[in-house]
Enzyme design. Structure first.
Site, mmCIF file in Angstrom:
data_model
loop_
_atom_site.group_PDB
_atom_site.id
_atom_site.type_symbol
_atom_site.label_atom_id
_atom_site.label_comp_id
_atom_site.label_asym_id
_atom_site.label_seq_id
_atom_site.Cartn_x
_atom_site.Cartn_y
_atom_site.Cartn_z
ATOM 1 N N ASP A 40 101.771 101.446 88.665
ATOM 2 C CA ASP A 40 101.027 100.132 89.406
ATOM 3 C C ASP A 40 100.331 100.350 90.340
ATOM 4 O O ASP A 40 100.817 100.553 91.493
ATOM 5 C CB ASP A 40 102.345 99.126 89.233
ATOM 6 C CG ASP A 40 102.539 97.652 89.887
ATOM 7 O OD1 ASP A 40 101.621 97.543 89.412
ATOM 8 O OD2 ASP A 40 103.352 97.421 90.575
ATOM 9 N N ASN A 88 99.292 92.065 80.001
ATOM 10 C CA ASN A 88 97.394 92.168 80.069
ATOM 11 C C ASN A 88 97.361 91.300 79.722
ATOM 12 O O ASN A 88 95.947 91.036 80.401
ATOM 13 C CB ASN A 88 97.708 93.941 80.541
ATOM 14 C CG ASN A 88 98.555 94.567 81.158
ATOM 15 O OD1 ASN A 88 98.655 95.850 81.080
ATOM 16 N ND2 ASN A 88 99.232 93.793 82.218
#
Length: 274
Positions: A40, A88
């Site tokens: 991340d 996503n």
């Protein structure tokens, strides 16, 4: 650190470097068998440099290369990377297209390196949802590294922990309806055989970069007893030293799986006898 393991980093971790200092603190007999990483921070990395988000993803690919090589040299048996979740797809179309392009590029370029390091490549997730060009590169990666006997690199693509659990439930329900199993006898082993990770041990260590305190729908069943390590380092900046720090922290912890220390058990027994 055992000499054999340390020798794997000869010429890589410089004498007197921070990497060498950290490497010497690692106990080779207590390495985590399976490390999973939530990668991340690519977007924030790019924003801080006034660059487009795709620049962060490209820099993140360099972090993947460094981390995979370091984990293999260290002697980690399984490394699982969370690359693309089902959520996503909600990102801007151009960003998703750029991510898929980077993924194809990474797979094409890294097969040789994976083979040189004896690494076997595989994926988990719903591959049928990925574009055909990506699926072809995935198939090629699996095929060309399938005979390797070293570290198993698993990349989670189009993956969702919740969806994985639901799909496992559907499979077991279908078997029960077909009379192939008794639903009252279903146990954890039966359930795990229906997961994407049926050939993988549960992660011993889960690493999350960028300082966020959440697991983001990743390996929800499998991380029940994983040690969790969170670093403020953004993924594009994650390198060997960051991996070493995570392993050192893991080795400081005592894994109990819901049990208590032997000394604590003894004290409880003594107390109950009084």
């Amino acid at each position: 650190m055992g000499e054999n393991t340390f020798n794997e980093f000869e010429g890589v971790a410089g004498n007197g470097s921070r990497e060498e200092f950290l490497l010497r603190q690692i106990e080779p007999n207590r390495l985590p068998h399976h490390i999973a990483i939530i990668m991340d921070g690519n977007g924030r990395w790019a924003n801080r440099r006034n660059q487009p988000r795709v620049a962060g993803h490209r820099a993140g690919a360099e972090a993947v290369r460094a981390t995979v090589e370091a984990a293999a040299r260290l002697g980690i048996s399984y490394l699982t990377l969370y690359a693309f979740s089902t959520e996503n797809w909600k990102r801007p179309r151009l960003e998703v297209e750029a991510l898929m392009g980077l993924l194809r590029e990474f797979l094409r370029k890294e097969i040789r390196s994976l083979n040189e390091n004896n690494i076997r490549f595989q994926t988990i997730g719903r591959e049928e949802g990925l574009e055909s060009a990506v699926r072809r590169e995935i198939d090629r990666g699996r095929r060309e590294t399938g005979a390797n006997t070293g570290m198993v690199l698993t990349v989670a693509l189009n993956y969702s922990g919740r969806s994985e659990i639901i799909e496992a439930c559907r499979q077991l329900a279908a078997r029960a309806v077909a009379g192939k199993c008794d639903p009252t006898q279903i146990n954890e082993y039966d359930f795990e055989q229906c997961l994407f990770t049926t050939q993988l041990p549960d992660p011993d260590l889960l690493i999350r970069t960028s300082g966020e305190m959440r697991v983001s729908n990743f390996l929800l069943w499998q991380i029940a007893y994983s040690e969790i390590y969170v670093t403020e380092t953004l993924w594009p900046d994650f390198r060997r030293a960051d991996l070493f720090e995570a392993v050192i922290e893991y080795q400081k912890r005592e894994r109990r799986y819901g049990d208590v220390k032997p000394a604590e058990k003894s004290s409880l027994i003594v107390a109950n006898m009084k």
